[in-house]
Design an enzyme around this catalytic site. Sequence first.
Site, PDB file in Angstrom:
ATOM      1  N   HIS A 149      17.152  36.131  -6.424  1.00 14.85           N
ATOM      2  CA  HIS A 149      16.668  35.905  -7.794  1.00 14.85           C
ATOM      3  C   HIS A 149      17.577  36.622  -8.799  1.00 14.85           C
ATOM      4  CE1 HIS A 149      12.468  35.617  -5.792  1.00 14.85           C
ATOM      5  NE2 HIS A 149      12.724  34.401  -6.237  1.00 14.85           N
TER       6      HIS A 149
ATOM      7  N   LYS B  42      -0.018  31.042  -3.330  1.00 14.27           N
ATOM      8  CA  LYS B  42       0.517  31.862  -2.232  1.00 14.27           C
ATOM      9  C   LYS B  42      -0.170  33.229  -2.239  1.00 14.27           C
ATOM     10  CE  LYS B  42       5.188  29.998  -2.781  1.00 14.27           C
ATOM     11  NZ  LYS B  42       6.511  30.329  -3.326  1.00 14.27           N
TER      12      LYS B  42
ATOM     13  N   ARG C 293      18.279  26.689  -2.628  1.00 12.36           N
ATOM     14  CA  ARG C 293      18.879  27.202  -1.400  1.00 12.36           C
ATOM     15  C   ARG C 293      19.088  26.072  -0.394  1.00 12.36           C
ATOM     16  NH1 ARG C 293      14.153  31.354  -0.875  1.00 12.36           N
ATOM     17  NH2 ARG C 293      13.315  29.501  -1.864  1.00 12.36           N
TER      18      ARG C 293
ATOM     19  N   SER D 234      11.277  35.482  -0.851  1.00 14.66           N
ATOM     20  CA  SER D 234      10.226  36.493  -1.038  1.00 14.66           C
ATOM     21  C   SER D 234       9.321  36.534   0.194  1.00 14.66           C
ATOM     22  CB  SER D 234       9.381  36.166  -2.265  1.00 14.66           C
ATOM     23  OG  SER D 234      10.168  36.188  -3.416  1.00 14.66           O
TER      24      SER D 234
HETATM   25  P1  ADP Z   1       8.060  29.837  -6.746  1.00 12.49           P
HETATM   26  O1  ADP Z   1       6.811  30.303  -6.074  1.00 12.49           O
HETATM   27  O2  ADP Z   1       7.848  29.315  -8.133  1.00 12.49           O
HETATM   28  O3  ADP Z   1       8.966  28.953  -5.925  1.00 12.49           O
HETATM   29  P2  ADP Z   1       9.871  32.031  -6.218  1.00 12.49           P
HETATM   30  O4  ADP Z   1       9.738  33.401  -6.805  1.00 12.49           O
HETATM   31  O5  ADP Z   1       9.713  31.901  -4.750  1.00 12.49           O
HETATM   32  O6  ADP Z   1       8.829  31.182  -7.050  1.00 12.49           O
HETATM   33  O7  ADP Z   1      11.250  31.389  -6.639  1.00 12.49           O
HETATM   34  C1  ADP Z   1      11.611  31.176  -7.982  1.00 12.49           C
HETATM   35  C2  ADP Z   1      12.877  30.335  -8.018  1.00 12.49           C
HETATM   36  O8  ADP Z   1      13.960  31.067  -7.442  1.00 12.49           O
HETATM   37  C3  ADP Z   1      12.808  29.037  -7.225  1.00 12.49           C
HETATM   38  O9  ADP Z   1      13.544  28.045  -7.920  1.00 12.49           O
HETATM   39  C4  ADP Z   1      13.484  29.377  -5.915  1.00 12.49           C
HETATM   40  O10 ADP Z   1      14.053  28.236  -5.296  1.00 12.49           O
HETATM   41  C5  ADP Z   1      14.558  30.324  -6.402  1.00 12.49           C
HETATM   42  N1  ADP Z   1      15.020  31.247  -5.354  1.00 12.49           N
HETATM   43  C6  ADP Z   1      14.258  31.986  -4.521  1.00 12.49           C
HETATM   44  N2  ADP Z   1      15.026  32.713  -3.672  1.00 12.49           N
HETATM   45  C7  ADP Z   1      16.329  32.400  -3.980  1.00 12.49           C
HETATM   46  C8  ADP Z   1      17.613  32.770  -3.438  1.00 12.49           C
HETATM   47  N3  ADP Z   1      17.715  33.613  -2.407  1.00 12.49           N
HETATM   48  N4  ADP Z   1      18.719  32.238  -4.003  1.00 12.49           N
HETATM   49  C9  ADP Z   1      18.598  31.361  -5.039  1.00 12.49           C
HETATM   50  N5  ADP Z   1      17.440  30.957  -5.570  1.00 12.49           N
HETATM   51  C10 ADP Z   1      16.307  31.458  -5.063  1.00 12.49           C
END
Ligand code: ADP
Length: 167
Positions: free
Chosen positions: A21, A45, A94, A132
């Site tokens: 992130h 989640k 990803r 996450s």
């Molecule tokens: P959500 O529950 O809305 O998917 P996340 O916090 O899991 O929220 O992810 C927010 C955004 O960041 C999403 O677009 C996700 O694909 C992206 N993201 C999560 N991890 C990574 C990573 N390691 N590299 C690039 N983008 C990521």
Amino acid sequence: MEKKIKIAIYPGSFDPITNGHVDIINRASNLFDRLIITVASNNTKKALLSIDRRVDILNKTFSNKANIEIDYFNGLLVDYAIRKNVFTIVRGLRTLSDFEYEFRMAIINRNLDKRIETIFLMTDEKYSHISSSSIKEIYNLNGNINQFVPKTVSKTLCNLKNEKNNK
Ligand code: ADP
């Protein structure tokens, strides 16, 4: 003529924020004049961190970045975008499975409001394996998460574990 300021919203659960992130945020904050990172608080989640803690971690992690604002929202992202009057959404990609989910969400959001544009930034390969949910799994199994997350996350999760052990 006055120059139009380019603003984008980066929404997510950030439970917890990872180095993946952080990389997307740093890159997006170079592309836009202002970036609003907003924590989605009605995600289904199972949460590890409260919204307050997630917001606090984001504030600490990006305190040195003048063009980044931290916020949170309930309800639909589209309604949040309308409230903010900002219609550019940043998301990270990803894997192929991210693509399918993100593709659907981008189309749904544009159906809900045609002003919405979703911009995708491809993960840096260094972070393509980080999510996450895998951080939560490692943490719950007492593994070391330090290499995958910013320092503030390690500290907060360490304190959380101590709080639980002292109960
Ligand atoms: P959500 O529950 O809305 O998917 P996340 O916090 O899991 O929220 O992810 C927010 C955004 O960041 C999403 O677009 C996700 O694909 C992206 N993201 C999560 N991890 C990574 C990573 N390691 N590299 C690039 N983008 C990521």
